[in-house]
Design an enzyme around this catalytic site. Structure first.
Site, short mmCIF file in Angstrom:
data_model
loop_
_atom_site.label_atom_id
_atom_site.label_comp_id
_atom_site.label_asym_id
_atom_site.label_seq_id
_atom_site.Cartn_x
_atom_site.Cartn_y
_atom_site.Cartn_z
N GLY A 58 4.75 34.74 68.72
CA GLY A 58 3.58 34.91 69.55
C GLY A 58 2.63 35.95 69.00
N PHE A 59 3.14 36.88 68.23
CA PHE A 59 2.30 37.94 67.67
C PHE A 59 1.43 37.44 66.53
CE2 PHE A 59 6.26 37.65 65.44
CZ PHE A 59 5.87 37.60 64.13
N GLY A 60 1.80 36.27 65.98
CA GLY A 60 1.13 35.78 64.78
C GLY A 60 2.18 35.31 63.80
N ASP A 119 15.24 45.99 70.89
CA ASP A 119 15.32 44.54 70.67
C ASP A 119 16.23 44.23 69.48
OD1 ASP A 119 14.89 41.91 71.30
OD2 ASP A 119 12.91 41.78 70.34
#
Ligand SMILES: *[C@@H]1O[C@H](CO)[C@@H](O)[C@H](O)[C@H]1NC(C)=O
Ligand SMILES: *[C@@H]1O[C@H](CO)[C@@H](O)[C@H](O)[C@H]1NC(C)=O
Ligand SMILES: *[C@@H]1O[C@H](CO)[C@@H](O)[C@H](O)[C@H]1NC(C)=O
Ligand SMILES: *[C@@H]1O[C@H](CO)[C@@H](O)[C@H](O)[C@H]1NC(C)=O
Ligand SMILES: *[C@@H]1O[C@H](CO)[C@@H](O)[C@H](O)[C@H]1NC(C)=O
Length: 916
Positions: A567-569, A686
């Site tokens: 989602g960040f790229g 994470d």
């Protein structure tokens, strides 16, 4: 007797008639042709072509035999065409019909023609065999005709009298044929004008043998234009005028010192490189010179007064001031580039007066000094300049995989900081000079290295006294070099173990330890995260990397370079100029605005402070318009996730237990450092196999610090929006959002369970009660059923089994429900370390791994610190806003809690959070 007389009489009469009729037919042939011509050009009355005798027509010349020798119908506003039988004017010497509107095909002419001037008409073609046998032809001016595309035929070489060929703007395609010079001489040729055509390719080599005075080849209209170098011009000493502007010529301006009649040089609008030679600036005959719009380098040249100069257009001069010298470093680089023919690739990026400005291809600087020269795989030919030795700060000189000839200059041995010279895979010959100890010299793939001369087809071997000796010298040198390298490596290894503070030695040897130890990090404002003189990472000492460089190294962010998406790229693979492979994380363009900028800068701030051999290093970043990019070291073996769960698909072998153990230890050490050993406390939040990356040696580094929390100093509690990945979340974090280092310990426990069982943290293929790995594993531990929980790909022996049991205990301990009952990471390190030590690698393995199992990480110190901190509360309040999910599977598996996870939604959630 009658018979012969009669015969004689008949014969005489017959001959007379024959001759007469031949003459008649010839002259009447010219008459027919001329009448035909008059008709076809629609000769107007004012042309003066009305007399019955064509020899009386205006501007027609005949010889005494009434044969036409010259036709001049130039500038007569004629609009017709020329008859095909013009070729039958077999005495024709000159045809001039320039400046008309004649159309149709231009006909073949008789070989008697000397002068042909037909330019500026509308002729549609010229016969392809036009020049065949035209040995009388002296001057040909056929330009400015809309011929259909044609090539200069090889038969042009039949024109042995040719002095002038002017054929500009007349649709010539292809290349200039190699028909000049000694073998196919056009010895008389002085004027060659082929401007405004569609020519491509380079100068023919045979130009060198001509006496050309006027060479006008400017402004080719083809896509490729004329290319190659101007080198051959150096041999054309009769040249007076050179117009090659508006092409694609490359390389340097040749030496014109012998061109004593040269007065007009137009080189504009090419891609010429290198320093403008003094042979041009000091040329006495020079009147006009045009140099604009090239890639000329060095100091802008100064011409004598009286020379008309055009060089205002773009070039790559080091300054704008003519005559102002370049910096010493620029001059050194230019003299290095000279014997390589000043490659265009360099000239294009070598801008300004400071090679360390960041843009210079092939150069890596450290502290404004050049530390690495990486010219590998650049298609370079030429020789290695001895001037490299003037670049005394250079540590690595990499010239491998080119076509370099000549020898390795002895001067290079004097480079005081040189540690690595790689000239492999070139065409070098000669002895490898002896470098001081500790310099690694790689020269394999040069078939004549060690020989006295380059091997060539013609009998060099005969006189070669080096034959036989050469290879032996080569081998001896190789052994000496290998010993040297070995010794250097050994010294480095020893020093590393002893000297954990890594005081930089003047000889710069420690610069090449890739792993950064906690102890050598300078966490200071100005200097960035790198020790001031750590030149391995010198390219990042200024952490900013330009978008241009990143585009270049990632093949303009090509799909092929994508390592992963989220989602960040996306994350792209790339290779820096010094050969360092990198991973470039490019944020999605949605992440713009001040808030995102703050987040981005905060992540950089964290990353520059945490540096450890088991944490993936940030090498640099880029902020450019809406572009936000982070540059990390590249981890060639991918993620632990792939090795544990996707090994079949990815074509890996299943991980052996001892590999898993050492990976676990690496991870534990990396996280331990984050928690306790960095100067501030960081929490990863994470941790999971897809954030554990593996190097070629299968050593692990923890990656993805998008969720890393910097625990604010003096803060006692630390709450945050929950982010992370289901399956790895500690229960207290999931329910209260309170973050401590024990959150990472829990996740680490889950990772251990995965490594033991080969099962994923959440496995939907399992029965309901077994979906959650932690719950299942707890039952396994309670039931002491470990044997049946072990990943079937692990080869079990007694030792392995007992090791697994220890790790299983540790995993359970880490995943205890109550955070205060979980151990610290340092404890995990202490449990794992002796297990790994059992499988200490053999000496051979140690060669390429001189740090992985090296227990130099001042553990007692670490332990002390851990113990000191043990009593301290690990609960803090969050103030930093550095949180967005960044990893692949936290996005794709929908198992993530963070809401809403994706920009721009996240930006909204941040604003409310930031409202604290
Ligand atoms: C040109 O002359 C040749 C003989 O030399 C003849 O055969 C031919 O027919 C002539 N062509 C024309 C077009 O007159
Ligand atoms: C080339 O010739 C065409 C006509 O054939 C003309 O229109 C054009 O201007 C000419 N170009 C140059 C550069 O002379
Ligand atoms: C050759 O060309 C130049 C420039 O176009 C001209 O000045 C010179 O007179 C020409 N020489 C001949 C012999 O045509
Ligand atoms: C010159 O251009 C041609 C195409 O027209 C290309 O094939 C050739 O490689 C080029 N040569 C150089 C030296 O760039
Ligand atoms: C650059 O290198 C030279 C020679 O190695 C050295 O004298 C000089 O101090 C260096 N400059 C910097 C800024 O490190």
């Amino acid at each position: 007797m009658e018979k012969p007389q009669l015969g004689f009489g008949v014969s005489v009469i017959f001959r007379f008639v024959l001759v007469f009729s031949l003459v008649l037919s010839a002259s009447s042939g010219d008459a027919e042709v001329m009448n035909n011509l008059r008709k076809m050009i629609r000769a107007p009355p004012n042309l003066g072509w009305s007399d019955p005798d064509f020899c009386e027509w205006q501007n027609i010349k005949c010889n005494s035999d009434k044969r036409v020798t010259s036709i001049n119908i130039a500038k007569s506003n004629l609009a017709g065409s020329l008859p095909e039988n013009l070729v039958n004017l077999s005495e024709l010497k000159a045809l001039q019909c320039f400046d008309n509107k004649l159309t149709g095909p231009f006909p073949k002419l008789a070989p008697s023609v000397k002068t042909l001037t037909i330019y500026n008409n509308g002729f549609s073609s010229i016969p392809s065999d036009f020049f065949e046998g035209m040995s009388m032809l002296e001057e040909v001016r056929i330009g400015a005709n809309p011929f259909s595309a044609w090539r200069i035929p090889d038969s042009l070489k039949d024109c042995t009298s040719l002095r002038v060929l002017e054929a500009q703007n007349c649709s010539i395609i292809g290349s200039i044929p190699d028909i000049f010079g000694p073998d196919n001489p056009l010895p008389a040729l002085v004027n060659l004008t082929l401007s405004y055509n569609l020519l491509e390719g380079g100068f023919p080599a045979s130009f060198a043998g001509t006496g050309l005075e006027f060479l006008l080849l400017n402004d080719q209209k083809s896509t490729n234009k004329l290319n190659g170098t101007l080198g051959v011009l150096q041999k054309m000493k009769s040249l007076k005028q050179i117009w090659v502007h508006g092409n694609q010529f490359t390389g340097p301006i040749p030496d014109f010192s012998k061109h004593d009649q040269l007065f007009d040089v137009n080189l504009r609008d090419n891609q010429l490189t290198g320093v403008v030679p003094s042979s041009l600036t000091s040329l006495k005959s020079l009147r006009t010179v045009k140099l604009s719009n090239n890639r000329l380098q060095g100091s802008p040249p100064v011409f004598p007064p009286g020379v008309q100069v055009d060089m205002t257009g773009l070039n790559q001069f080091c300054t704008n001031m003519p005559g102002q010298p370049c910096s010493a470093l620029v001059n050194a680089m230019l003299s290095v580039a000279e014997p390589l023919g000043y490659p265009l690739k360099f000239a294009e990026s070598w801008k300004g007066n400071d090679p360390c400005s960041g843009s210079w291809t092939g150069i890596v600087c450290s502290n404004k000094n050049i530390s690495v020269i990486n010219f590998q795989r650049m298609g370079l030919s030429g020789t290695i300049s001895p001037s490299f030795s003037s670049l005394t700060s250079v540590v690595k000189l990499l010239l491998a995989d080119n076509n370099l000839g000549g020898t390795i200059p002895r001067e290079l041995t004097s480079m005081p900081n040189l540690v690595e010279l790689d000239v492999s895979n070139n065409n070098l010959y000669g002895k490898v000079p002896t470098f001081r100890q500790g310099v690694s010299v790689e020269y394999t793939g040069n078939k004549d290295i060690g020989k006295d001369r380059p091997s060539s087809p013609s009998g060099l071997v005969a006189g070669g006294k080096g034959l036989g000796v050469g290879p032996i010298v080569g081998i001896v040198v190789a052994i000496v070099v290998l010993l040297g390298v070995g010794a250097a490596a050994f010294i480095m290894f020893r020093r590393k173990r002893k000297d954990s503070s890594f005081t930089q030695k003047p000889n710069g040897k420690t610069e090449f330890s890739r792993d950064s130890d906690a102890t050598r990090i300078t966490v200071s404002g100005g200097g960035g995260p790198y020790a001031a003189n750590d030149s391995y990472v010198g390219d990042a000492s200024n952490m900013v990397i330009t978008i241009q460089v990143l585009r270049e190294v990632t093949n303009n962010f090509s799909e092929q370079n994508i390592l992963g998406k989220g989602g960040f790229g996306s994350v792209y693979k790339g290779e820096l100029h010094d050969g360092t492979k990198i991973a470039v994380k490019r944020m999605e363009s949605g992440m713009v605005g001040e808030k995102w900028l703050n987040e981005f800068m905060a992540e950089i701030a964290v990353l520059t402070k945490v540096r450890h051999r088991h944490l993936v290093a940030l090498l640099g970043y880029c902020l450019d318009g809406n572009e936000r990019l982070l540059v990390y070291e590249y981890m060639p073996q991918g993620t632990l996730n792939d090795h544990l769960f996707n090994w079949k698909v990815k074509g890996f072998k299943p991980l052996e237990w001892k590999r898993r153990l050492s990976i676990a230890l690496d991870v534990a050490r990396g996280v331990e450092y984050l928690h306790n050993l960095a100067q501030q406390i960081f929490i990863h939040r994470d941790l999971k196999p897809s954030n554990i990356l593996l190097g070629d040696d299968m050593h692990a580094k923890v990656a993805d610090f998008g969720l890393v929390r910097l625990v604010p100093e003096g803060n006692a509690s630390f709450e945050t929006r929950i982010a992370g990945t289901f399956g790895y979340l500690a229960p207290e974090y999931a329910t209260t959002g309170r973050v401590t280092t024990k959150v990472d310990v829990f996740s680490f426990g889950v990772v251990l369970m995965e490594m033991i069982s080969g099962r994923k943290a959440l496995d939907n293929s399992q029965s309901e009660e077994n979906v959650h790995l932690v719950s299942w594993f707890r039952r396994v531990l309670i039931n002491k059923d470990i044997q049946n929980a072990i990943d079937p790909t692990i080869v079990l022996d007694e030792e392995t089994y007992s090791s697994i049991c220890v790790v299983a205990e540790l995993a359970g301990h880490c995943c205890t429900r109550e955070p205060h009952n979980r151990p610290d990471m340092s404890h995990a390190v202490n449990v794992l370390l002796p297990l790994v030590e059992v499988w200490k690698p053999t000496e051979a393995e140690r060669e390429d791994d001189n740090y992985g199992f090296d227990p130099d990480l001042s553990l007692p110190q670490a332990l002390e610190r851990w113990q000191a901190m043990d009593g301290r509360s690990n609960v803090y309040t969050n103030t930093a806003s550095l949180s967005y999910p960044t990893s692949e599977d936290s996005i794709n598996t929908n198992t993530e809690i963070s809401t809403p996870p994706r920009p721009p939604g996240l930006a909204d959630s941040l604003s409310s959070r930031d409202g604290r």
